[in-house]
Design an enzyme around this catalytic site. Structure first.
Site, PDB file in Angstrom:
ATOM      1  N   LYS A  80      37.028  90.141  -6.356  1.00  0.00           N
ATOM      2  CA  LYS A  80      37.422  88.752  -6.597  1.00  0.00           C
ATOM      3  C   LYS A  80      37.539  88.045  -5.247  1.00  0.00           C
ATOM      4  O   LYS A  80      38.041  88.623  -4.277  1.00  0.00           O
ATOM      5  CB  LYS A  80      38.770  88.742  -7.330  1.00  0.00           C
ATOM      6  N   SER A 155      42.340  84.182 -14.240  1.00  0.00           N
ATOM      7  CA  SER A 155      41.502  83.650 -13.193  1.00  0.00           C
ATOM      8  C   SER A 155      40.417  84.609 -12.700  1.00  0.00           C
ATOM      9  O   SER A 155      39.440  84.164 -12.091  1.00  0.00           O
ATOM     10  CB  SER A 155      42.382  83.246 -12.006  1.00  0.00           C
ATOM     11  N   SER A 179      45.933  87.198 -15.194  1.00  0.00           N
ATOM     12  CA  SER A 179      44.603  86.921 -14.649  1.00  0.00           C
ATOM     13  C   SER A 179      43.643  88.105 -14.569  1.00  0.00           C
ATOM     14  O   SER A 179      42.468  87.921 -14.259  1.00  0.00           O
ATOM     15  CB  SER A 179      44.723  86.301 -13.252  1.00  0.00           C
TER      16      SER A 179
END
Ligand SMILES: [Zn+2]
Lengths: 489, 474
Positions: A80, A155, A179
């Site tokens: 990420k 996210s 997330s």
């Protein structure tokens, strides 16, 4: 057979059997990424050069020490874009960090690199990890591998999407209010959020320091456990990382749930949970019951105030954590004749709407005259929520519930912030209490995945794996391939 | 101050009472910075060379507490007689400025490392003291270099973060000071103390020891405080005194003129010898303090505090106070002031240093010293014998008279008993005897020494002196 959507365990075996090489796995991943990326948009940065070096080094390690090499050695993966890699542009999906190349690598990432991981790129996410759909990315949202018109969740949406699309067998995400677990649920993969303090946050671009935790998204519970075992453990550079030894999750994987007491929180099945989702999760509970688990309804009455508590604490911390993006030292700078104007213009141009909203919320909550009513009160409720979990865990060994109230929704569908915030209503209490949690696939509604969430007491990460793996061995939802995983050239 | 200014000032002080409190920021002499491994000695490096991702506030990095800084702050707190709560935490103080790379300073807000202390000092020979509200830890900021005087009008500014993150201790004093002179003495003593216990180098000019003042005026007899003004930019002890004197008169002039004071921050402008308004209360910052989530709270157990206490040398202020107490006790008991001072500052001070035990806590004690000196005074023992006994009594204690009696240490003052030793000394030193007779006065010393040695140091030196002179004069 294609290497796409093969688990770490399968790939590690094939590498050792000489049926493939790290370079071949990397080439396969890159080729598949190239096929699906135009629709998926899961990556912000490709790290091909780094990956090639790592694949070469991994091949050497495997040749010299095939038995002692980590199971992750030579396996492609993704990170990420909130996780720092030395010399690689790291943006947290924000314009304000455009061009920022950190001079250091996050501890969790370094541990994977040391184990021989091959990093193919940095994945898309909501800006500074704030969002539940990936639509808050400054560089455009990633798609869902089951239906690219739909959101992958957030996210850590890019990480979930690229794993779900079979490009890499695992990726790292971060979970501040759900997330990792929520996008895992929406993309039909497994996503694990460790106990707060179990994985070092050093090198993770902070959203809310007291809630953020790094964890893996993968194709199976077993794979998540493999990655967790490598990244977990004390780091002297993170004072909030716990010094106690990490329990090896492997033995727990085969333990089953016979005799285990599983709590079913009434409030996690209430209003707002889609009827189809509820049905899938109830079926999953029967599967666990059939394996000997004893189900018990429990109550977590503070659930209804968890959302508002979270949306005071997380923005408060974020308003302070994001103050450093001021245009003075790195990233975007809007040149202006005065300092104040430079600050204002840089931050106005650099941050997206959701980030600005949370910075404003947090600034307000911490302001003189409001602190007691908001921040202090929220901290008290947070303590209460943690105490409530602790009390429930006196009578049950783990909690089971839906992960997300709904399946993946269409891009643009949720245009008001509050309905978006509802996405995390059953995941964020675990962050407030620092608990470990996982989401595993447990069915489909109209070809869209549904996730089952398992939560356990703090530092009982192994318990989470135990329950989730028992479920996974009895079902094959996790093995169902997304349309993009089968995308041909 | 000139004579007339002094007179004017005292007239003013007859009507108004100044209320002054000082806030001192002192950089700690630790090896590394407060939250990273960079050197705390930032002065030698080229701009921005003494930095790392942590003190640069880059995204994703985290602070780690410097244990030595905690120890130094606790040492300071103990020296200032503060309480050390077992639980303390760090907080974030949020504001934007280019010398503050994170956009917040890690500091301490509602649960400081220590509180409720006291600093003792003297003003014009009179003992005085000032309460210490708290001693807490924080990190220093970077420095700015403007092309122009101030940031607002500068055409460009350069940021140097070498100093950023250096451990900084804030010592907040109570508003107990009632004159510029008292503030000056407080500051001198505080600086002396920090340097003495080895936590700070006390350099006001370089800014490793910095002082801000809060001052207000109230009519004599009033119990409520007046409007408070904060004064900054005082870079020397002299500046502190001048700025406070200036401000004191400025405030009285405003009050006497029927005006109202504004709560504000004023800067001391050395060249103009004036304080100048910098910021009024309406523009005061809201620092939005909240607990630093990257650092768990600290628990300072009693064992740690005791260990730090053991590293504390005896404090100059305390030592001075105790010296004064002992001196007073001896003089009150009839010891000559000069004798008392000589012994206290000489042999007693040396023993206190050598054994790290002050007189009052030693085996001897003030009373024991008095009795020992009385034996000298009455001629029972001579000074060399007293010095020998002093060392023994200091460590082991005991009764001086009994020791003198038991060991036969009383000095020999009988001429018949000494006659033989005197003759032997002259016989053994014919050259010295000849020199003395020829008028060389100091040649006598060698023969006195001989007699003293022969009598085991017990002879009364004055008697030996007189008898030698008599024999040699014949
Ligand atoms: Zn540093």
């Amino acid at each position: 057979m294609s290497s796409t959507r093969s688990s770490i365990t399968e790939l590690a075996a094939r590498l050792r059997a000489g049926k493939t090489t790290p370079q071949q796995l990397l080439a396969g991943a890159m080729a598949h990424q190239k096929r699906v990326e135009p629709q998926l948009h899961a990556y912000l940065t490709s790290t091909t050069e780094l990956a090639e070096q790592q694949a070469e080094a991994a091949a050497l390690t495997l040749a010299e020490h095939p038995d002692s090499a980590s199971p992750l050695c030579g396996i492609p993966m993704a990170l990420k874009d909130v996780l720092c890699v030395q010399g690689v542009e790291t943006t947290a999906s924000s314009k304000v960090l455009t061009g920022f190349r950190p001079p250091y690598t996050a501890t969790a990432v370094q541990r994977l690199f040391d184990a021989g991981a091959v990093c193919v790129g940095k994945t898309n996410c909501d800006e500074f990890a704030m969002g539940s759909s990936n639509e808050n990315s400054a560089f455009g949202a990633a798609g869902n591998p089951w239906d690219v018109e739909r959101v992958p969740g957030g996210s850590s949406g890019g990480s979930a999407a690229t794993v779900g699309a079979g490009v890499v067998p695992y990726a790292l995400g971060t979970d501040t209010g759900g997330s990792i677990r929520q996008p895992a649920s929406l993309c039909g993969v497994v996503g694990f959020k460790p106990t707060y303090g179990r994985v070092s946050r050093y090198g993770l671009i902070a959203f809310a320091s007291s809630l953020d935790q790094i964890g893996p998204l993968a194709l199976s519970v077993e794979d998540c456990a493999l990655v967790f075992a490598v990244i977990a453990g004390h780091d002297p550079r993170d004072s909030t990382s716990d010094p106690s030894p990490v329990e090896d999750p492997q033995p727990a994987l085969g333990r089953g749930v016979d005799g285990l007491r599983l709590g079913v929180p009434r409030e996690y099945f209430g209003a707002g949970i889609d009827a189809g989702v509820r049905g899938c999760v109830e079926d999953a509970l029967h599967v666990l019951e059939a394996q000997g688990a004893r189900l018990r309804e429990v109550s977590l009455p503070s659930t209804e105030v968890a959302l508002s508590t979270y949306y005071i604490i997380a923005p408060a911390e974020c308003s302070s954590n994001l103050a450093r993006y001021d245009g003075v030292r790195f990233g975007l700078r809007e040149e202006q004749p005065s300092l104040t104007d430079m600050y204002l213009r840089t931050r106005a141009a650099g941050f997206g709407d959701e980030v600005k909203r949370r910075v404003m919320l947090g600034t307000y909550a911490l302001s003189s005259g409001y602190y007691d009513a908001y921040y202090r009160q929220a901290q008290k409720v947070r303590t209460l929520i943690a105490a409530e979990f602790a009390s429930v865990f006196e009578s049950v060994d783990a909690l089971v519930s839906p992960t997300s109230p709904t399946v993946a929704f269409t891009m643009g569908e949720r245009d008001d912030p509050l309905s978006m915030y509802m996405c995390d209503v059953v995941t964020l209490p675990a962050n407030l209490a620092g608990l470990p949690g996982i989401s595993v696939p447990c069915g489909f509604i109209d070809s869209l995945p549904v996730g089952l969430q398992v939560l356990a007491p703090r530092f009982q990460d192994a318990r989470v794996f135990q329950v989730a793996n028992a479920y996974q061995r009895a079902t094959d939802w996790h093995a169902t391939r997304s349309p993009l995983a089968d995308a041909a050239a | 101050m000139t004579q007339t200014a002094e007179a004017a000032s005292s007239a003013v002080l007859a009507r108004y009472e100044p209320v002054i409190g000082l806030e001192v920021h002192a950089q700690l002499l630790t090896r590394s910075k407060m939250f990273c491994g960079c050197s705390a000695d930032y002065t030698a490096a080229a701009p921005n060379d003494n930095t790392c991702p942590v003190c640069l506030g880059l995204p994703g990095v985290l602070p780690v507490i410097n244990r030595q800084a905690i120890e130094y702050a606790v040492r300071t707190a103990l020296a200032l007689e503060c309480e050390i709560p077992s639980f303390t935490k760090f907080d974030r103080k949020n504001y934007f400025y280019p010398d503050l790379p994170k956009g917040y300073q890690i500091s301490q807000y509602d649960l400081p490392l220590s509180l409720n202390g006291r600093l003792r000092f003297e003003v014009e020979g009179e003992p005085a003291s000032c309460g210490i509200t708290r001693v807490h830890l924080e990190e220093d900021t970077g420095t700015l270099h403007h092309a122009g005087d101030v940031l607002q009008s500068a055409t460009s500014s350069l940021v140097d973060l070498n100093r950023c993150g250096v451990p900084l201790m804030e010592i907040v004093g109570e508003p107990d000071l009632r004159s510029a002179a008292a503030a000056h003495e407080y500051l001198v003593r505080l600086r002396q103390l920090l340097v003495y216990i080895g936590v700070n180098d006390g350099n006001l000019e370089k800014g490793s020891f910095r002082c801000d003042a809060n001052i207000s005026m109230r009519p004599r007899g009033a119990s409520e405080y007046g409007v408070k003004v904060e004064i900054k930019n005082m870079n020397s002890f002299r500046a502190v005194r001048l700025a406070l004197e200036y401000e004191l008169e400025r405030q009285v002039a405003v009050l006497d003129g029927g005006g109202a004071l504004t709560q504000e921050t004023r800067g001391w402008v050395e060249a103009r010898r004036q304080t100048v308004s910098q910021r009024s209360k309406e523009y005061a910052h809201d620092y939005r303090y909240f607990p630093e989530p990257d650092l768990p709270p600290l628990r300072l157990d009693a064992e740690f505090v005791d260990r730090v206490r053991a590293t504390l040398p005896e404090l100059p202020a305390a030592r001075a106070m105790r010296f004064a107490d002992a001196f007073e006790g001896l003089v009150d008991a009839g010891v000559a002031a000069k004798t008392a001072a000589n012994w206290l500052m000489g042999d007693v001070a040396a023993l206190a240093n050598e054994h790290k035990v002050p007189l009052h806590a030693s085996g001897l004690g003030v009373e024991g010293l008095r009795r020992l000196l009385a034996l000298v005074e009455t001629g029972t023992i001579n000074a060399p014998t007293a010095k020998e006994l002093l060392g023994e009594l200091y460590v082991s204690g005991g009764d001086a008279e009994a020791l003198v009696r038991d060991r036969g240490l009383a000095q020999v003052s009988d001429e018949a008993q000494l006659a033989e030793a005197i003759d032997a000394a002259i016989a053994a030193n014919p050259d010295a005897a000849a020199d003395f007779r020829a008028g060389l006065e100091k040649a006598l010393g060698r023969m006195v020494g001989h007699v003293m040695k022969a009598t085991g140091n017990k002879a009364q030196p004055q008697l030996v002196n007189r008898m030698l002179r008599e024999r040699l004069a014949r």
